[in-house]
Design a protein around this motif. Structure first.
Motif, mmCIF file in Angstrom:
data_model
loop_
_atom_site.group_PDB
_atom_site.id
_atom_site.type_symbol
_atom_site.label_atom_id
_atom_site.label_comp_id
_atom_site.label_asym_id
_atom_site.label_seq_id
_atom_site.Cartn_x
_atom_site.Cartn_y
_atom_site.Cartn_z
ATOM 1 N N SER A 50 0.820 -1.215 0.000
ATOM 2 C CA SER A 50 0.000 0.000 0.000
ATOM 3 C C SER A 50 0.851 1.261 0.000
ATOM 4 C CB SER A 50 -0.920 -0.011 1.227
ATOM 5 O OG SER A 50 -1.623 1.202 1.345
ATOM 6 N N GLU A 54 1.392 4.179 -2.952
ATOM 7 C CA GLU A 54 1.083 5.585 -2.683
ATOM 8 C C GLU A 54 2.312 6.463 -2.884
ATOM 9 O OE1 GLU A 54 -0.425 8.515 0.981
ATOM 10 O OE2 GLU A 54 -0.384 6.330 1.254
ATOM 11 N N LYS A 57 3.296 6.796 -6.600
ATOM 12 C CA LYS A 57 2.295 7.593 -7.315
ATOM 13 C C LYS A 57 2.474 9.077 -7.017
ATOM 14 C CE LYS A 57 -1.728 5.839 -7.692
ATOM 15 N NZ LYS A 57 -3.109 5.318 -7.416
ATOM 16 N N LYS A 58 2.662 9.411 -5.748
ATOM 17 C CA LYS A 58 2.798 10.823 -5.374
ATOM 18 C C LYS A 58 4.128 11.401 -5.863
ATOM 19 C CE LYS A 58 -0.389 10.973 -1.478
ATOM 20 N NZ LYS A 58 -0.587 11.225 -0.028
#
Length: 258
Positions: A50, A54, A57-58
């Protein structure tokens, strides 16, 4: 259709030995953007999966290119989080061999919309030693190394050894006891910093990346600790002026920015 890179990639001068040949598929423009390397276990726990997704992606949305090795687990998640158009996959096989086969679809997407790189001949099947070569290139390309989960004596820890030798900043995720023993060891030894807040971390590294993009070619070249002879051949005037002004220091035959 694959091609051969016919120019030097400055980041790779930090390797023990610059690759004799580099093949690629995709857009070389990604090499000229700020890059972050992300590696880790092939069997990440749900928390690591997870957070890796994240984080990548950020970082991608902030303008960073994600570099990894196209392996199962953390590598694949990092590529997926970045999006094929914002990632570089370094292969442990020939550029035409999609290894591992389970990630063939992902690798095909990256070579069409992002960039795949290989230091091996076409048709070469991945071997134990080729993963080591792949790992060194992954680390060299990034401004920073992130290890999201790793066990002691794992391939990810070999990547850490390269990052330490190249003087790259190393970041890890905070883990619970009995999980990711290697990254917790890095924190105890003071060899890595923990990513305690993803948004703050992304803002920090993306700003550093933008600052690096504003570097002159000379400063950008020197950030990867090239040999004095390499700098002298490319920037004879700049190196003399930088030495006189105390901007660079030569140690053990290599040039470092002060």
């Amino acid at each position: 259709m694959s091609n051969t890179i016919h120019f030097d990639i400055p980041e790779l001068f930090s390797m023990k030995r610059y690759p004799e040949k580099l093949s690629y598929r995709g857009s070389l423009d990604l090499l000229h953007r700020p890059k972050i390397s992300i590696v880790g276990t092939r069997r990440p726990n749900p928390y690591t999966r997870s957070i890796t997704l994240e984080l990548s992606k950020k970082l991608s949305l902030s303008g960073m290119v994600i570099v990894s090795g196209a392996a199962l687990g953390v590598d694949a998640i990092a590529h997926q989080g970045a999006g094929a158009e914002n990632t570089i996959a370094v292969l442990p096989s020939g550029i035409d061999v999609h290894y591992p086969a389970a990630n063939a679809e992902l690798i095909e997407a990256i070579e069409k919309r992002g960039l795949t790189i290989s230091p091996f001949e076409r048709g070469f099947d991945a071997r134990e030693w080729s993963f080591v070569v792949r790992n060194e290139i992954v680390v060299a390309l990034g401004d920073v190394l992130i290890v999201t989960e790793a066990d002691i004596d794992s391939g990810s820890m070999r990547s850490v050894e390269y990052a330490l030798a190249m003087k790259k900043p190393i970041y890890v995720l905070p883990h619970r006891l009995r999980e990711s023993a290697a990254t917790r060891q890095l924190l105890r030894d003071g060899k890595a910093e923990a990513i305690d807040d993803i948004d703050i971390f992304v803002a920090l590294v993306s700003q550093k990346g933008r600052n690096a993009m504003d570097d002159s070619p000379f400063f950008a070249f020197c950030r990867n600790a090239p040999t004095y002879e390499e700098v002298l051949a490319k920037f004879p005037k700049d190196i003399f002026e930088a030495e006189l002004n105390g901007i660079v220091e030569v140690r053990n035959g290599r040039v470092y920015l002060e």
